[in-house]
Design a protein around this motif. Structure first.
Motif, mmCIF file in Angstrom:
data_model
loop_
_atom_site.group_PDB
_atom_site.id
_atom_site.type_symbol
_atom_site.label_atom_id
_atom_site.label_comp_id
_atom_site.label_asym_id
_atom_site.label_seq_id
_atom_site.Cartn_x
_atom_site.Cartn_y
_atom_site.Cartn_z
ATOM 1 N N LYS A 1 0.846 -1.187 0.000
ATOM 2 C CA LYS A 1 0.000 0.000 0.000
ATOM 3 C C LYS A 1 0.883 1.239 0.000
ATOM 4 C CE LYS A 1 -3.527 2.402 2.656
ATOM 5 N NZ LYS A 1 -4.347 2.384 3.882
ATOM 6 N N GLU A 2 0.706 2.088 -0.974
ATOM 7 C CA GLU A 2 1.526 3.295 -1.070
ATOM 8 C C GLU A 2 1.090 4.317 -0.028
ATOM 9 O OE1 GLU A 2 1.293 4.798 -4.984
ATOM 10 O OE2 GLU A 2 2.587 3.251 -5.860
ATOM 11 N N VAL A 3 2.110 4.979 0.563
ATOM 12 C CA VAL A 3 1.807 6.055 1.513
ATOM 13 C C VAL A 3 1.470 7.308 0.704
ATOM 14 C CG1 VAL A 3 2.703 7.448 3.398
ATOM 15 C CG2 VAL A 3 3.364 5.030 3.209
ATOM 16 N N GLN A 4 0.369 7.917 1.006
ATOM 17 C CA GLN A 4 -0.082 9.090 0.251
ATOM 18 C C GLN A 4 0.328 10.377 0.948
ATOM 19 O OE1 GLN A 4 -4.328 8.373 0.004
ATOM 20 N NE2 GLN A 4 -4.105 7.244 -1.925
ATOM 21 N N CYS A 5 0.474 11.390 0.175
ATOM 22 C CA CYS A 5 0.818 12.714 0.688
ATOM 23 C C CYS A 5 -0.346 13.240 1.518
ATOM 24 C CB CYS A 5 1.132 13.655 -0.471
ATOM 25 S SG CYS A 5 1.484 15.364 0.051
ATOM 26 N N ASP A 6 -0.030 13.748 2.728
ATOM 27 C CA ASP A 6 -1.079 14.265 3.620
ATOM 28 C C ASP A 6 -1.519 15.676 3.244
ATOM 29 O OD1 ASP A 6 -1.134 11.966 5.237
ATOM 30 O OD2 ASP A 6 0.648 12.632 6.342
ATOM 31 N N VAL B 1 8.620 15.116 12.849
ATOM 32 C CA VAL B 1 8.236 16.305 13.631
ATOM 33 C C VAL B 1 6.821 16.735 13.268
ATOM 34 C CG1 VAL B 1 8.809 18.681 14.209
ATOM 35 C CG2 VAL B 1 10.643 17.016 13.805
ATOM 36 N N CYS B 2 6.569 16.788 12.009
ATOM 37 C CA CYS B 2 5.243 17.191 11.547
ATOM 38 C C CYS B 2 4.228 16.049 11.625
ATOM 39 C CB CYS B 2 5.315 17.696 10.101
ATOM 40 S SG CYS B 2 6.438 19.094 9.858
ATOM 41 N N LEU B 3 4.725 14.837 11.747
ATOM 42 C CA LEU B 3 3.862 13.643 11.722
ATOM 43 C C LEU B 3 3.014 13.621 10.451
ATOM 44 C CD1 LEU B 3 2.644 13.257 15.420
ATOM 45 C CD2 LEU B 3 4.523 12.102 14.239
ATOM 46 N N SER B 4 3.673 13.946 9.350
ATOM 47 C CA SER B 4 2.981 13.962 8.064
ATOM 48 C C SER B 4 3.911 13.421 6.997
ATOM 49 C CB SER B 4 2.542 15.384 7.693
ATOM 50 O OG SER B 4 1.630 15.887 8.650
ATOM 51 N N SER B 5 3.285 12.953 5.911
ATOM 52 C CA SER B 5 4.037 12.465 4.763
ATOM 53 C C SER B 5 3.822 13.427 3.606
ATOM 54 C CB SER B 5 3.578 11.052 4.393
ATOM 55 O OG SER B 5 3.807 10.154 5.454
ATOM 56 N N PHE B 6 4.861 13.609 2.776
ATOM 57 C CA PHE B 6 4.813 14.613 1.730
ATOM 58 C C PHE B 6 5.240 14.015 0.392
ATOM 59 C CE2 PHE B 6 5.958 16.660 5.751
ATOM 60 C CZ PHE B 6 4.927 17.573 5.885
ATOM 61 N N CYS B 7 4.555 14.504 -0.662
ATOM 62 C CA CYS B 7 4.991 14.148 -2.005
ATOM 63 C C CYS B 7 6.206 14.995 -2.346
ATOM 64 C CB CYS B 7 3.855 14.380 -3.007
ATOM 65 S SG CYS B 7 3.358 16.125 -3.142
ATOM 66 N N GLU B 8 6.761 14.780 -3.507
ATOM 67 C CA GLU B 8 7.983 15.491 -3.875
ATOM 68 C C GLU B 8 7.772 16.987 -3.896
ATOM 69 O OE1 GLU B 8 11.411 15.313 -7.375
ATOM 70 O OE2 GLU B 8 9.669 13.972 -7.426
ATOM 71 N N SER B 9 6.604 17.443 -4.346
ATOM 72 C CA SER B 9 6.314 18.881 -4.431
ATOM 73 C C SER B 9 6.160 19.495 -3.047
ATOM 74 C CB SER B 9 5.049 19.095 -5.256
ATOM 75 O OG SER B 9 4.700 20.467 -5.272
ATOM 76 N N HIS B 10 5.354 18.867 -2.190
ATOM 77 C CA HIS B 10 5.102 19.422 -0.859
ATOM 78 C C HIS B 10 6.264 19.208 0.100
ATOM 79 C CE1 HIS B 10 0.719 19.069 -2.157
ATOM 80 N NE2 HIS B 10 0.911 20.366 -1.908
ATOM 81 N N LEU B 11 7.275 18.419 -0.326
ATOM 82 C CA LEU B 11 8.445 18.224 0.516
ATOM 83 C C LEU B 11 9.451 19.364 0.385
ATOM 84 C CD1 LEU B 11 10.030 16.238 2.384
ATOM 85 C CD2 LEU B 11 11.042 15.272 0.304
ATOM 86 N N GLN B 12 9.326 20.172 -0.667
ATOM 87 C CA GLN B 12 10.311 21.203 -0.940
ATOM 88 C C GLN B 12 10.559 22.153 0.232
ATOM 89 O OE1 GLN B 12 12.369 21.211 -3.530
ATOM 90 N NE2 GLN B 12 11.356 19.244 -4.005
ATOM 91 N N MET C 1 5.776 8.122 17.907
ATOM 92 C CA MET C 1 5.747 9.272 18.812
ATOM 93 C C MET C 1 5.653 8.801 20.251
ATOM 94 S SD MET C 1 6.032 11.774 16.737
ATOM 95 C CE MET C 1 5.713 13.146 17.836
ATOM 96 N N CYS C 2 6.287 9.515 21.148
ATOM 97 C CA CYS C 2 6.226 9.206 22.576
ATOM 98 C C CYS C 2 4.806 9.473 23.069
ATOM 99 C CB CYS C 2 7.214 10.061 23.349
ATOM 100 S SG CYS C 2 7.118 9.857 25.141
ATOM 101 N N PRO C 3 4.124 8.474 23.629
ATOM 102 C CA PRO C 3 2.747 8.682 24.093
ATOM 103 C C PRO C 3 2.651 9.637 25.268
ATOM 104 C CG PRO C 3 3.577 6.545 24.811
ATOM 105 C CD PRO C 3 4.602 7.105 23.881
ATOM 106 N N THR C 4 3.777 9.850 25.964
ATOM 107 C CA THR C 4 3.760 10.741 27.136
ATOM 108 C C THR C 4 4.026 12.186 26.761
ATOM 109 O OG1 THR C 4 4.569 8.919 28.516
ATOM 110 C CG2 THR C 4 4.749 11.144 29.425
ATOM 111 N N HIS C 5 5.029 12.428 25.913
ATOM 112 C CA HIS C 5 5.449 13.797 25.607
ATOM 113 C C HIS C 5 5.150 14.208 24.172
ATOM 114 C CE1 HIS C 5 8.300 12.235 28.777
ATOM 115 N NE2 HIS C 5 7.683 13.224 29.408
#
Length: 302
Positions: free
Chosen positions: A91-96, A111-122, A146-150
């Motif tokens: 299953k491919e991970v899609q850009c958020d 850090v952002c907890l997001s995945s980015f395509c090549e364009s949105h990664l710039q 991610m740390c569930p506490t912090h």
């Protein structure tokens, strides 16, 4: 060092021979799939390690090996990234950030907890603030990292408690503990596994050498015992032969004396029979004087 760069055999459960699933550690330090070791103990009267056969008087509480879990996850990710054919079936991970239709993500940000395509990664590649963010191959389980506490990325490893932690954990709950990077922890675990394998290999060699020495010693002692018993048997045979010879010589002498005596007695018997015949003839005479003068004297037996 990456997980895939090390031997994949180190990540195989010795029971099912598959890559670890929910790896747990026994008190003796060996790792198994939680389901495999649980089923093994459920079907056995005693609880023992399938590898070193150490017996546990009380069934141990199994603890998840978090570092090994991370290593297995990394191994699976790296194996997937090496084969485009395998990626087709994943299953491919899609850009958020993309609106529908979403493009394929090329990186995920811890850090952002997001995945980015090549364009949105710039922006992460150009903006100074975002360039400090930690990027990784696209995954869809960012929340689990991610740390569930912090609510911070699990970026380091506590060797004291053997678990992945975040930076805040390291200065609070894990203060004064031994903290290393995930990469260093991975290398240490691989090195430790290799050390344990080498330790057991040397132990096998040691046991094999001891067994061979025992076999040689047993063979030598057996040969010595065979020689001792052979010497005893030869000595007994010599004694028997000597005794038999002595007895035969003694019997031969007795036989000679007996035969000589029998021959003498037979001769005397003949003489006595002859004298007895003459005496009977003389006894017919009416003159006793004539009888006694003519009758031979009877010999006395020796």
């Amino acid at each position: 060092m990456s997980a895939a760069g090390s031997s994949e055999e180190q990540f195989l459960c010795s029971i099912c021979l598959e890559v670890f699933s929910e790896p747990v550690s026994t008190p003796c330090g060996h790792n198994f799939c939680k389901r495999c070791i649980s089923q093994a103990w459920d079907s056995s009267r005693i609880c023992s390690c399938p590898l070193c056969e150490e017996v546990f008087s009380i069934r141990p509480q199994l603890k998840t090996n978090t570092l090994l879990s991370e290593m297995v996850s990394q191994l699976k990710l790296e194996k997937s990234s090496r084969s485009m054919d395998e990626l087709i079936h994943l299953k491919e991970v899609q850009c958020d950030v993309c609106s529908e239709p979403k493009l394929k993500a090329v990186k995920s940000c811890l850090v952002c907890l997001s995945s980015f395509c090549e364009s949105h990664l710039q922006p992460h590649l150009s903006a100074p603030r975002l360039k400090r963010h930690q990027l990784m191959e696209p995954v869809d389980d960012l929340e689990d990292r991610m740390c569930p506490t912090h609510d911070r990325p699990l970026m380091i490893y506590c060797s004291t408690d053997q678990k992945t932690i975040c930076v805040v954990c390291s200065v609070r709950e894990h203060k004064n503990h031994t903290i290393v990077s995930l990469e260093e922890a991975l290398e240490q675990t691989v090195a430790e596994n290799q050390r344990l394998v080498e330790q057991r290999r040397l132990k096998v060699q040691e046991i094999t050498a001891a067994l061979e020495l025992s076999e040689r010693e047993a063979q030598r002692e057996t040969q010595q015992m065979v020689k001792v018993f052979s010497d005893i048997m030869e000595s007994v045979q010599r004694c028997l032969d000597h005794h038999t010879k002595v007895m035969e010589q003694s019997l031969s002498k007795h036989k000679e004396r007996a035969q000589a005596l029998i021959q003498q007695l037979q001769q005397e018997m003949c003489e006595l029979e002859k004298s007895s015949t003459e005496a009977q003839q003389l006894s017919l005479s009416t003159d006793p004087l004539h009888f006694l003068q003519r009758c031979p004297a009877l010999p006395l037996l020796a």
